[in-house]
Design an enzyme around this catalytic site. Structure first.
Site, PDB file in Angstrom:
ATOM      1  CB  SER A  18      12.459  29.873  -1.789  1.00 13.04           C
ATOM      2  OG  SER A  18      13.867  29.785  -1.891  1.00 13.04           O
ATOM      3  CE  LYS A  37      -2.379  -9.600   0.564  1.00  9.27           C
ATOM      4  NZ  LYS A  37      -1.806 -10.355  -0.584  1.00  9.27           N
ATOM      5  CD  GLN A  93       2.987 -12.576   0.546  1.00 11.61           C
ATOM      6  OE1 GLN A  93       2.336 -13.426   1.129  1.00 11.61           O
ATOM      7  NE2 GLN A  93       4.291 -12.459   0.694  1.00 11.61           N
ATOM      8  CE  LYS A 145      10.360  30.519  -6.741  1.00 12.23           C
ATOM      9  NZ  LYS A 145      11.467  29.677  -6.956  1.00 12.23           N
TER      10      LYS A 145
HETATM   11  N1  ARG Z   1      -0.040 -13.864   2.388  1.00  9.93           N
HETATM   12  C1  ARG Z   1      -0.643 -14.591   1.327  1.00  9.93           C
HETATM   13  C2  ARG Z   1      -1.025 -13.630   0.199  1.00  9.93           C
HETATM   14  O1  ARG Z   1      -1.020 -12.495   0.407  1.00  9.93           O
HETATM   15  C3  ARG Z   1      -1.850 -15.304   1.806  1.00  9.93           C
HETATM   16  C4  ARG Z   1      -2.211 -16.503   1.008  1.00  9.93           C
HETATM   17  C5  ARG Z   1      -1.183 -17.565   1.198  1.00  9.93           C
HETATM   18  N2  ARG Z   1      -1.568 -18.763   0.548  1.00  9.93           N
HETATM   19  C6  ARG Z   1      -0.695 -19.749   0.313  1.00  9.93           C
HETATM   20  N3  ARG Z   1      -1.150 -20.800  -0.320  1.00  9.93           N
HETATM   21  N4  ARG Z   1       0.537 -19.681   0.659  1.00  9.93           N
HETATM   22  O2  ARG Z   1      -1.314 -14.013  -0.892  1.00  9.93           O
END
Ligand code: ARG
Length: 483
Positions: A302, A350, A347, A308
């Site tokens: 600390s 991710k 999209q 600590k």
């Molecule tokens: N960047 C897009 C994604 O992650 C890729 C696919 C895009 N496809 C489309 N029909 N606009 O999904």
């Protein structure tokens, strides 16, 4: 009301560009239908290159497999396919060498790679996208990425299990209080407690392996959603990319993100297990328990309180569960009610997947280091096990076994003895025989032998029980089961 343009404060977030028509040239990849470039804010909401660049290796591997297949099927020329593959290899080097220029106006990793390929090899680059769409392309890339993440996480969990097994074998006979409701319940061994987590992480590995089996079908060749009129060989691309088979339905192939959900569900459960162990370490390392001492490498001081030694890593492992569970929630909500087939909503799959994988990997690594380093304070554990009338169940069992009492009556008599000991401020073993006999006349001096905590754990020899001999055998077996 007339909008007076305000001067932005220097610390204000960047104001969105006005939502008008963009200036400049249309996108080179679909310029035929468009006269002007998108608005700046359109680009910003649409672009995924900021995060999907993480898919570059998978994207390039998928494109190489696709180009080779197209050539073998006579759909594109051999020389073109060779130029494409060589160009893609060069792009991979550029990306890995840090010289590749990612461009937001090219939206995503797929178009960034294809546009660079066109710069490098010219016209043949335009043949790569034959019989393919970004929809099957991104679904393939992400499957490959998640597959690697599943494998890496399963192997990291294996390492953690083996550090736990090592520690468990060393502490097969180290007695500590076992708790229910966080109240001392019955004595157990530290080794037994650690092996409980080995089981949990074993199931987590099983879930990752299950997810991998269902994931391992290849979307490539589903094209936009309907399949293609070209005579492609989907079995071949599937095989080359290490998939079990091509995905059976082209619409499902581009719309499905179950493989991400299953990964996130497995990750969320594993994160919850890690958070439970993280919480136990926080408790054990606190002076109130004093059961373990974290190494300097896994404790923090600390800035104000010199005494600590804080368990920050255990706390952060406990907290990572929040964002990993959140990632699962986020994607479930994105997918809910989404009509077939592809929509740009997908999209949003991710970032939760990437963040969950990175967070879980970090949490497992930190836990593995902490477990390997931490030292058990056997004396503190033993002292805690002497408190709280923790062998009361052993006493009740003795009354059943030796005196033939029904368990309910034995439970009641033991309860009265605990009450008596509590009133006198002593342990059960310090009650005089006469005091015990006043409660249950049949009791003999033999009863004292079952009141020792060591005897208690030694007696728990039922399958899966905490007897040191069991724990030693269970640790040896766990090494094989979780090899
Ligand atoms: N960047 C897009 C994604 O992650 C890729 C696919 C895009 N496809 C489309 N029909 N606009 O999904």
């Amino acid at each position: 009301m007339s909008a007076k343009p305000r001067k932005p404060r220097p610390d204000a977030p960047a104001a969105p560009a006005p939502a008008g028509a963009g200036t400049g040239a249309a996108n080179p990849l679909w310029g035929g239908r468009f006269a002007a470039a998108p608005a700046e804010v359109m680009q910003r909401i649409n672009a995924s290159i900021g995060f999907d660049r993480a898919l570059y290796a998978q994207d390039i591997a998928g494109s190489k497999a696709h180009a080779r297949m197209l050539a073998r099927q006579g759909i594109i020329g051999r020389a073109d396919a060779e130029a494409i593959v060589a160009g893609l290899d060069r792009i991979q080097h550029e990306i890995e060498g840090g010289t590749f220029q990612f461009k937001t106006e090219l939206e995503d990793i797929h178009m960034n790679v294809e546009a660079r390929l066109a710069e490098l090899i010219g016209e043949p680059a335009g043949r790569l996208h034959t019989a393919r769409s970004r929809n099957d392309q991104v679904a393939t890339d992400l499957r490959l990425w998640v597959r690697e993440a599943l494998d890496a996480l399963a192997s990291a969990l294996r390492d953690l299990q083996h550090r736990l097994i090592d520690k468990a074998a060393r502490h097969a006979a180290t007695v500590m209080p076992g708790y229910t409701h966080l109240q001392p319940a019955q004595p157990v061994t530290f080794g037994h407690h650690l092996l409980a987590y080995v089981e949990m992480f074993g199931r987590d590995r099983g879930r990752l392996e299950d997810a991998r089996r269902r994931l391992n079908e290849c979307p490539l060749g589903a094209a936009a959603l309907a399949g293609t009129s070209f005579a492609i060989d989907r079995d071949e691309t599937a095989r080359e990319l290490g998939f079990e088979r091509p995905a059976a339905n082209s619409m499902d192939a581009v719309a499905d993100r179950d493989f991400v959900l299953e990964f996130l569900a497995a990750a969320a459960i594993a994160a919850v297990h890690l958070s439970r162990l993280g919480e136990e370490i926080v408790l054990w390392a606190s002076p109130a328990y004093g059961f373990v001492r974290l190494s300097d490498a896994f404790a923090t001081g600390s800035s104000i309180m010199p005494q600590k030694r804080n368990p920050d890593a255990a706390e952060l492992v406990r907290a990572k569960a929040g964002r990993i569970v959140g990632a699962l929630q986020a994607l479930l909500v994105v997918l809910k009610g989404l009509p077939l087939a592809y929509a740009k909503d997908l999209q949003e799959d991710k970032e939760p997947a990437f963040d969950a994988a990175a967070s879980l990997a970090l949490a497992i690594a930190a836990m593995t280091g902490m477990v390997a380093d931490m030292e058990a304070d056997e004396a503190a554990m033993a002292a805690a096990a002497e408190r709280g009338y923790i062998t009361a169940t052993d006493l009740a069992d003795w009354l059943v076994r030796v005196l033939g009492l029904p368990f309910r009556r034995a439970h009641h008599a033991t309860g009265r003895l605990v009450k008596l000991a509590a009133e006198k401020g002593c342990g059960l073993e310090s009650l005089a025989l006469a005091e015990m006999q006043a409660v249950e006349p049949g009791i003999t001096a033999e009863v004292y032998s079952v009141l020792a905590v060591a005897r208690s754990v030694e007696s728990r020899t039922s399958f899966g029980g905490t007897a040191p001999a069991n724990v030693r055998a269970a640790a040896a077996k766990a090494r094989e089961r979780f090899a």
